[in-house]
Write an enzyme that holds these catalytic residues in place. Structure first.
Site, PDB file in Angstrom:
ATOM      1  CE  LYS A   1       4.677  -5.618 -32.968  1.00  0.00           C
ATOM      2  NZ  LYS A   1       5.953  -6.006 -32.337  1.00  0.00           N
TER       3      LYS A   1
ATOM      4  CG  ASP B   1       2.055 -13.054 -30.072  1.00  0.00           C
ATOM      5  OD1 ASP B   1       1.759 -14.150 -29.560  1.00  0.00           O
ATOM      6  OD2 ASP B   1       3.153 -12.843 -30.611  1.00  0.00           O
TER       7      ASP B   1
END
Length: 260
Positions: free
Chosen positions: A18, A116
């Site tokens: 992403k 993340d």
């Protein structure tokens, strides 16, 4: 960051990459919803991130700094995409647990903490509505993470659970007769056939987990959701969470900002 035109954030997850292209508030007059919040100009999601993707972005935008965050199995080996980004962009940060962030990390094994998860926690902590509150951060993707950030800005730790589709796949794989069920379809409180029993068990199970963790933090706590299934879960909760699709990217942006 007023000297920066565009910032590129890259979040390489388990199943997709992403990317988000951001403009800092100073570059467009600071008219975003929250003071100091960047404007997301473009979002890109690809199954496999290639050098051609990077070349196209750098051709179309004046990217002057970028940050790379990966939990994929090649996270320790620079890919062709990362190598090209390092050639085309003047300043590239590869996020590790040693990278300074606005949060302190209260985790016994920080080098096992997914970067993340840390970036998502930073993104939630940056939101105005979360200031001075306990924060429950949940990334509802392939796997689901539940993380706690204290009002003082400490990442307290968190839990990892199977994602919704992973739960449905496991039920099919590890049993003799349960079928593979998709996430789309009716989700009653009590399943009225095998299909709805499986789907409701998986989806309502995640709802119950979020309700439980929030109950332990208190009703005044902020809950921030991200990930591909966040919207599927948000409307089923007894409280109103904040849903930020680009939460990891937002956190990556603020980590870069913090290190300027």
């Amino acid at each position: 960051m007023s000297d920066c035109t565009y910032t590129l954030t890259i979040d390489r997850g388990n199943t997709s990459a992403k990317l988000a292209i951001w403009r800092s508030p100073e570059s467009y007059g600071g008219t975003s919803q929250h003071v100091g919040m960047p404007e997301c100009c473009r979002r890109i999601c690809v199954r496999m991130l290639t050098a051609a993707d990077i070349a196209g972005i750098c051709r179309d935008y004046d990217i002057c700094r970028a940050i790379w965050c990966s939990v994929a199995d090649d996270a320790d080996t620079p890919s062709e995409a990362l190598q090209l980004l390092q050639q085309l962009c003047p300043a590239v940060t590869v996020l590790t647990v040693d990278t300074p962030t606005p949060l302190t990390v209260g985790y016994a094994t920080p080098h096992t903490l997914g970067v993340d998860r840390l970036a998502a926690a930073v993104g939630a902590y940056s939101l105005a509505e979360c200031h001075g509150r306990d924060i429950l951060v949940s990334d509802i993707g392939t796997a689901i993470t539940y993380d706690h950030v204290s009002p003082a800005g400490q990442y307290e730790g968190g839990n990892i659970a199977p994602g919704i589709f992973m739960r449905l796949c496991a039920l099919h794989h590890y049993t003799a007769r349960l079928p593979q069920t998709e996430t789309d379809g009716p989700v009653p409180l009590w399943g009225y056939d095998t299909d709805t029993a499986l789907r409701s068990g998986a989806i309502n199970g995640v709802v119950a987990e979020l309700e439980f963790y929030r109950s332990r933090l208190g009703e005044d706590s902020a809950v921030v959701l991200t990930g591909g299934a966040a919207a599927l879960i948000a409307d089923r909760l007894s409280f109103k969470p904040t849903v930020i699709p680009d939460l990891v990217g937002l956190g990556l942006y603020f980590i870069l900002h913090f290190n300027q």
